[in-house]
Design an enzyme around this catalytic site. Structure first.
Site, mmCIF file in Angstrom:
data_model
loop_
_atom_site.group_PDB
_atom_site.id
_atom_site.type_symbol
_atom_site.label_atom_id
_atom_site.label_comp_id
_atom_site.label_asym_id
_atom_site.label_seq_id
_atom_site.Cartn_x
_atom_site.Cartn_y
_atom_site.Cartn_z
ATOM 1 N N HIS A 167 0.846 -1.204 0.000
ATOM 2 C CA HIS A 167 0.000 0.000 0.000
ATOM 3 C C HIS A 167 0.870 1.239 0.000
ATOM 4 O O HIS A 167 1.833 1.315 0.764
ATOM 5 C CB HIS A 167 -0.856 0.055 1.271
ATOM 6 C CG HIS A 167 -2.115 -0.724 1.187
ATOM 7 N ND1 HIS A 167 -3.292 -0.287 1.727
ATOM 8 C CD2 HIS A 167 -2.378 -1.910 0.629
ATOM 9 C CE1 HIS A 167 -4.238 -1.184 1.508
ATOM 10 N NE2 HIS A 167 -3.706 -2.180 0.844
ATOM 11 N N TYR A 215 -9.468 6.976 6.640
ATOM 12 C CA TYR A 215 -9.666 7.644 7.923
ATOM 13 C C TYR A 215 -10.819 8.622 7.752
ATOM 14 O O TYR A 215 -10.750 9.515 6.894
ATOM 15 C CB TYR A 215 -8.414 8.436 8.319
ATOM 16 C CG TYR A 215 -7.168 7.594 8.495
ATOM 17 C CD1 TYR A 215 -6.996 6.807 9.623
ATOM 18 C CD2 TYR A 215 -6.146 7.619 7.536
ATOM 19 C CE1 TYR A 215 -5.840 6.049 9.796
ATOM 20 C CE2 TYR A 215 -4.994 6.863 7.703
ATOM 21 C CZ TYR A 215 -4.851 6.084 8.836
ATOM 22 O OH TYR A 215 -3.711 5.331 9.001
ATOM 23 N N PRO A 224 -2.840 2.603 18.907
ATOM 24 C CA PRO A 224 -2.820 2.084 17.526
ATOM 25 C C PRO A 224 -3.100 3.140 16.444
ATOM 26 O O PRO A 224 -3.198 2.798 15.277
ATOM 27 C CB PRO A 224 -3.919 1.017 17.537
ATOM 28 C CG PRO A 224 -4.826 1.387 18.651
ATOM 29 C CD PRO A 224 -4.012 2.129 19.666
ATOM 30 N N LYS A 259 1.931 1.560 14.724
ATOM 31 C CA LYS A 259 3.378 1.451 14.950
ATOM 32 C C LYS A 259 3.775 0.281 15.854
ATOM 33 O O LYS A 259 4.950 -0.075 15.909
ATOM 34 C CB LYS A 259 3.903 2.735 15.600
ATOM 35 C CG LYS A 259 3.738 3.995 14.768
ATOM 36 C CD LYS A 259 4.708 4.016 13.620
ATOM 37 C CE LYS A 259 4.676 5.336 12.876
ATOM 38 N NZ LYS A 259 5.350 5.256 11.587
ATOM 39 N N TYR A 278 4.751 8.462 8.808
ATOM 40 C CA TYR A 278 3.739 7.403 8.705
ATOM 41 C C TYR A 278 4.411 6.083 8.334
ATOM 42 O O TYR A 278 4.024 5.025 8.812
ATOM 43 C CB TYR A 278 2.741 7.814 7.625
ATOM 44 C CG TYR A 278 1.474 6.989 7.507
ATOM 45 C CD1 TYR A 278 0.645 6.782 8.595
ATOM 46 C CD2 TYR A 278 1.074 6.474 6.272
ATOM 47 C CE1 TYR A 278 -0.535 6.061 8.476
ATOM 48 C CE2 TYR A 278 -0.104 5.756 6.132
ATOM 49 C CZ TYR A 278 -0.905 5.554 7.248
ATOM 50 O OH TYR A 278 -2.083 4.852 7.121
HETATM 51 P P1 RFL Z 1 2.216 -9.335 22.122
HETATM 52 O O1 RFL Z 1 1.836 -9.538 20.712
HETATM 53 O O2 RFL Z 1 1.181 -8.896 23.096
HETATM 54 O O3 RFL Z 1 2.823 -10.725 22.614
HETATM 55 C C1 RFL Z 1 3.106 -10.984 23.975
HETATM 56 C C2 RFL Z 1 3.045 -12.486 24.190
HETATM 57 O O4 RFL Z 1 3.424 -12.777 25.550
HETATM 58 C C3 RFL Z 1 2.539 -13.762 26.061
HETATM 59 N N1 RFL Z 1 2.580 -13.630 27.523
HETATM 60 C C4 RFL Z 1 3.149 -14.523 28.348
HETATM 61 N N2 RFL Z 1 3.756 -15.708 28.118
HETATM 62 C C5 RFL Z 1 4.239 -16.380 29.184
HETATM 63 N N3 RFL Z 1 4.111 -15.944 30.476
HETATM 64 C C6 RFL Z 1 3.498 -14.783 30.747
HETATM 65 N N4 RFL Z 1 3.393 -14.353 31.995
HETATM 66 C C7 RFL Z 1 2.996 -14.010 29.653
HETATM 67 N N5 RFL Z 1 2.355 -12.801 29.563
HETATM 68 C C8 RFL Z 1 2.118 -12.606 28.270
HETATM 69 C C9 RFL Z 1 1.210 -13.420 25.424
HETATM 70 O O5 RFL Z 1 0.321 -14.528 25.450
HETATM 71 C C10 RFL Z 1 1.642 -13.054 24.014
HETATM 72 O O6 RFL Z 1 1.699 -14.188 23.183
HETATM 73 O O7 RFL Z 1 3.440 -8.332 22.300
HETATM 74 P P2 RFL Z 1 4.672 -7.964 21.283
HETATM 75 O O8 RFL Z 1 5.357 -9.214 20.831
HETATM 76 O O9 RFL Z 1 5.412 -6.919 21.977
HETATM 77 O O10 RFL Z 1 3.977 -7.361 19.972
HETATM 78 C C11 RFL Z 1 3.279 -6.152 20.030
HETATM 79 C C12 RFL Z 1 2.159 -6.126 18.986
HETATM 80 O O11 RFL Z 1 1.362 -7.294 19.141
HETATM 81 C C13 RFL Z 1 1.301 -4.877 19.138
HETATM 82 O O12 RFL Z 1 2.102 -3.746 19.355
HETATM 83 C C14 RFL Z 1 0.456 -4.630 17.875
HETATM 84 O O13 RFL Z 1 -0.481 -5.646 17.669
HETATM 85 C C15 RFL Z 1 -0.243 -3.282 17.990
HETATM 86 N N6 RFL Z 1 -1.184 -3.051 16.880
HETATM 87 C C16 RFL Z 1 -0.723 -2.665 15.651
HETATM 88 N N7 RFL Z 1 0.605 -2.493 15.429
HETATM 89 C C17 RFL Z 1 1.072 -2.177 14.176
HETATM 90 O O14 RFL Z 1 2.303 -2.025 13.999
HETATM 91 N N8 RFL Z 1 0.220 -2.020 13.107
HETATM 92 C C18 RFL Z 1 -1.140 -2.174 13.252
HETATM 93 O O15 RFL Z 1 -1.870 -2.050 12.255
HETATM 94 C C19 RFL Z 1 -1.661 -2.499 14.561
HETATM 95 N N9 RFL Z 1 -2.975 -2.699 14.749
HETATM 96 C C20 RFL Z 1 -2.549 -3.270 17.084
HETATM 97 C C21 RFL Z 1 -3.430 -3.095 15.982
HETATM 98 C C22 RFL Z 1 -3.066 -3.682 18.327
HETATM 99 C C23 RFL Z 1 -4.415 -3.879 18.485
HETATM 100 N N10 RFL Z 1 -4.878 -4.252 19.766
HETATM 101 C C24 RFL Z 1 -5.509 -5.495 20.022
HETATM 102 C C25 RFL Z 1 -4.444 -3.488 20.899
HETATM 103 C C26 RFL Z 1 -4.783 -3.320 16.142
HETATM 104 C C27 RFL Z 1 -5.292 -3.696 17.393
HETATM 105 C C28 RFL Z 1 -6.788 -3.908 17.516
#
Ligand code: RFL
Length: 394
Positions: free
Chosen positions: A75, A204, A296, A300, A391
């Protein structure tokens, strides 16, 4: 009782932990990943979808991009709608912007797990880390992780990649690390629907009822966001209410209908951001949401997780393979300026997308600023370059 010591115990199998694990194995450093959920749950968790060019480069350099290059979509534009019409911003055209690759996070996680296992890595699903021994952030000679119902796992280092409510962060803050935080005071209903995208690009929409967003995911699944009152419950949002609200805010009467499909998931996300003033100490180092949560609004989070995993892998390699701790000593200085720049832009985006709170006069003032910012983005090449650089950059 403890199992044999490994180089790095990684807590969490999200993007941060899995990229870190793959990069450590690449460098010949043994590690074990502890993940509290089961494999199906981790591989099924739909979240992010927009990967910055930097993330794609890191994944490609380390042999982790076959899936996203084969199935991801590129994109280079996004679209803004309001009561003043709509315009498309071609950020790929600016010399400062780069394309995004749209690839659902759960597919990336699936690829990363498969590759980690193929490289001989060990991952324990259903292993919940209860605590990182407190002295890990101090002078300890090793890091020790207590696992619920199991033996302790020890490593020369512990990488807390367990998200923003994780035990890695708790151990660091208990040791005195401070946090900078902001509650943006805004919530989004995040909806995943079984329908193809309705727009060419990210959309948006600014509306007096609140922001609405359209994000492509795959040919069959689309993500929508609706700004909603703080405290709203997903159950308050029936499918009918969701589609009606999306149609109103995305102004379908003027710009054409949305493609409907069953609502697969709905969740409320309160937009909050925080950054730990230092992402590690001693034997305990954090990456991803554990080190800082970003709202979000500019997509990022997953990209910062990949950036930090890359920097941390390099620093841990220095310490473990070459006895050189300067990379770890510099880890905060290497990542924090880039993290803060992403936060600054997310905060800017949040101001652009969300209607103001406050009393009537204040709300009027805030809304006028919101539209002035949008108009500047529509007409000013300099502003568009600023947008493109921030961005897409990380
Ligand atoms: P994660 O993905 O939360 O993974 C953490 C993992 O740790 C496990 N865990 C444990 N395991 C063992 N013992 C414990 N005590 C534990 N506690 C936790 C969990 O089960 C999990 O598997 O963190 P990580 O790796 O730092 O990754 C971060 C990203 O997942 C997050 O920043 C993004 O998803 C944010 N986000 C977006 N980021 C983007 O760059 N582009 C996007 O378009 C985007 N869209 C989003 C998003 C986050 C969203 N939500 C749900 C807040 C859209 C949404 C709706």
């Amino acid at each position: 009782m403890a199992t044999a010591q490994v180089g790095v115990v990684i807590v969490g199998a999200g993007p941060a932990g899995l990229v870190l694990g793959n990069l450590l194995l690449d460098r010949g450093i043994d590690c074990v990943i502890l993940e509290r959920r089961d494999r199906a749950a981790v591989e099924g968790r739909a979240r992010a979808g927009f990967l910055a060019a930097h993330s794609v480069r890191v994944l490609t350099e380390h042999g982790l991009s076959a899936g996203l290059l084969a199935r991801g979509k590129t994109h280079t534009t996004c679209l803004f709608r309001s009561d003043r019409g709509e315009f498309t911003l071609d950020y790929g055209k600016s010399g400062l912007g780069e394309p995004h690759t749209v690839y659902p996070q759960q597919e990336l996680v699936r690829d990363l797990i498969a590759e980690y296992l193929r490289r001989g890595g060990e991952i324990r699903f259903g292993a919940e880390a209860e605590e990182v021994a407190g002295e890990a952030a101090g002078e300890a000679a090793e890091g020790r992780v207590r696992v619920r119902g199991g033996a302790d796992v020890t490593g020369r280092y512990v990488a807390g990649c367990d998200g923003h409510r994780g035990i890695g962060r708790a151990a660091l803050t208990a040791h005195g690390t401070r946090t900078a935080r902001r509650d943006h005071g805004v919530s989004w209903l995040a909806v995943l629907v079984a329908a193809p995208p309705s727009l060419e690009a990210v959309g948006y929409a600014l509306h007096e009822r609140g922001f609405a967003g359209h994000m492509a995911r795959t040919a069959a699944v689309t993500r929508y966001y609706l700004q909603c009152p703080r405290g709203t419950a997903p159950a308050d949002w029936s499918e009918d209410r969701i589609w009606t609200e999306l149609a109103t805010r995305l102004r379908t009467a003027e710009f054409g209908p949305l493609r409907h499909g069953a609502v697969l998931e709905k969740a409320v996300v309160d937009l909050r951001s925080d950054v730990l003033e230092s992402p590690g100490a001693g034997r305990l180092w954090l990456a991803g949401d554990a080190a800082g949560l970003i709202s979000p609004s500019a997509a990022k989070g997953a990209n910062l997780a990949i950036l930090q995993a890359e920097l941390l892998a390099r620093a841990l390699e220095g310490a473990l393979a070459h006895g050189d701790g300067t990379g770890l000593a510099r880890y905060a200085a290497d990542c924090l300026p880039r993290v803060w720049r992403a936060h600054e832009f997310s905060h800017w985006m949040s101001g652009l997308l969300h209607g103001p709170a406050g009393e009537e006069d204040e709300a009027r003032y805030g809304r006028a600023l919101q539209y002035a910012r949008l108009e500047s983005l529509r007409t000013s090449r300099t502003h568009q370059d600023f947008f493109a650089e921030n961005y897409t950059g990380i």
